[in-house]
Write an enzyme that holds these catalytic residues in place. Structure first.
Site, short mmCIF file in Angstrom:
data_model
loop_
_atom_site.label_atom_id
_atom_site.label_comp_id
_atom_site.label_asym_id
_atom_site.label_seq_id
_atom_site.Cartn_x
_atom_site.Cartn_y
_atom_site.Cartn_z
N ARG A 46 33.47 18.00 56.49
CA ARG A 46 32.56 19.14 56.63
C ARG A 46 31.93 19.15 58.03
NH1 ARG A 46 27.76 18.30 55.16
NH2 ARG A 46 28.24 17.17 53.26
N TYR A 98 29.16 47.36 59.72
CA TYR A 98 30.04 46.98 58.61
C TYR A 98 29.24 46.88 57.31
CZ TYR A 98 32.72 43.88 55.56
OH TYR A 98 33.34 43.32 54.47
N ASP A 169 29.12 41.88 67.47
CA ASP A 169 30.30 41.74 66.62
C ASP A 169 31.46 42.39 67.37
OD1 ASP A 169 32.38 42.07 64.78
OD2 ASP A 169 31.03 42.40 63.08
N LYS A 194 40.67 39.60 60.71
CA LYS A 194 41.28 40.83 61.21
C LYS A 194 42.29 40.52 62.32
CE LYS A 194 38.34 42.89 58.42
NZ LYS A 194 37.39 41.84 57.99
#
Length: 385
Positions: A46, A98, A169, A194
């Site tokens: 992690r 978004y 973004d 994306k």
């Protein structure tokens, strides 16, 4: 080195023990230490993983960033960035942001004592508009789904004049077309699901910054919240990034042809793409980006039936998301921005008549033929009733 060569070259083979051109996938969750006084770089997966760190190193080079972090999804990246805020802070968001980002702000900020405000046009924002409680400006440019363009360099100057953060973004363009950090942004983030992945088979988020104080917090949040990207997904994202430039070249080429086609077609009432809103936004887009990407939105004229148009398409799948090699179409009001209530959708312009197209790498002529026949059927069948 040009960015397209950097993207393909990616990770130096000398950075792994066997000098493999493709970096290995490390699946281990824990790592052996030499002794109680000499701990190595990796202890628990992690906190750090060699494959994920290879991806983060590659991403930092592409973004010209000092620090980069990979997360399990775009929203995990957004959540980590929003976790930089504190109770009493306020964040400004562009109004057609978004839907997942808006859902986070409208549902979770209040419990954390954070406020937000939707900004209609960031290009009108001045330093005088920034109250003392504003901690950050969060902007998508181009925005989703109306493709509005905001001046990153000017917003950075406005934000920094008042000691605020500018978060960008950059999902729609990637560093291949636009580099927000070089334009003054403090943080850049992505839904790497994306374009960076490019094949609709990986959920991922990426965040980069040049500020050490922010980087320390992001690393802490990545480790503490645990929304990390797995080794196999990190490897898949490295592989996807290697073809980013050739995919985007083909996608933008196809998009240019479709924009030209839609611009003169009688069935298109309104066409949205980066720079289409005004001369000012067109000039900003050309100044701060080397391309406009491959997402556009349209509204059909009343003479054309929207449902039949979508149903008649064969190469454009009805699905959310974007940035993959395949072309997609969706209705933002019901599929990506359903978290906006009806009144807000109406005010912003994200109504059911708006369709968003994500252009893929198929043959350009085939895409134009598909759109042509679907529009023909949408009108012809409407007239038969």
């Amino acid at each position: 080195m040009k960015i397209d060569s950097l993207i393909v070259k990616g990770i130096d083979a000398k950075d792994n023990p066997d000098h493999a051109v493709v970096p290995p996938i490390y699946l281990a969750t824990t790592y052996v230490q030499e002794d109680l006084h000499d701990f190595q770089s990796y202890a628990y997966a992690r906190g750090g993983n060699p494959t994920r760190n290879n991806l983060e190193h590659l991403f930092s080079k592409i973004e010209q960033a000092d620090y980069a972090y990979a997360f399990a999804s775009g929203m995990a990246a957004v959540s980590a960035v929003f976790s930089l805020l504190h109770s009493g802070d306020k964040v400004l968001l562009n109004n057609n942001v978004y839907g997942g980002t808006y859902r986070y702000a409208s549902n979770l900020f209040r419990d954390r004592g954070i406020n937000y405000e939707l900004v209609h046009d960031f290009n009108d924002l001045t330093a005088e508009d920034l109250d003392d409680d504003v901690a950050a400006l969060y902007v998508e440019t181009p925005s989703n789904p109306l493709l509005r363009v905001a001046d990153i360099q000017r917003l950075a100057a406005v934000a920094h004049q008042k000691g605020k953060l500018l978060i960008v973004d950059n999902t729609f363009l990637t560093a291949y077309y636009q580099n927000p950090l070089a334009l003054g942004a403090d943080v850049v983030l992505y839904s790497a699901t994306k374009y960076l992945s490019g094949h609709a088979d990986v959920l991922a988020g990426l965040v980069a910054t040049n500020q050490e104080s922010i980087a320390v917090k992001l690393k802490f949040l990545q480790n503490t919240l645990g929304g990390i990207l797995s080794p196999t997904d990190s490897y898949a994202l490295i592989r996807g990034i290697k073809t980013l430039s050739v995919r985007l070249d083909r996608q933008e080429e196809n998009t240019d042809r479709i924009i030209k086609f839609f611009s003169t077609h009688p069935g298109i009432e309104h066409l949205y793409y980066p720079g289409s809103f005004s001369r000012e936004e067109k000039a900003i887009q050309e100044r701060q980006a080397s391309g406009h990407g491959s997402v556009i939105s349209i509204r059909l004229t009343p003479e054309y039936d929207q449902d039949r148009f979508v149903a008649a398409l064969s190469l454009f799948d009805l699905a959310v998301s974007l940035g993959g090699v395949e072309s997609l179409i969706c209705q933002p009001a019901t599929m990506t921005h359903e978290s906006f209530d009806a009144d807000l959708q109406q005010k912003i312009g994200i109504t059911k008549g708006l369709l968003r197209l994500a252009i893929g790498i198929e043959n350009g002529e085939d895409l134009l033929e598909d759109l042509t026949q679907a529009l023909d059927k949408a009108k012809q069948k409407k007239h038969l009733e």
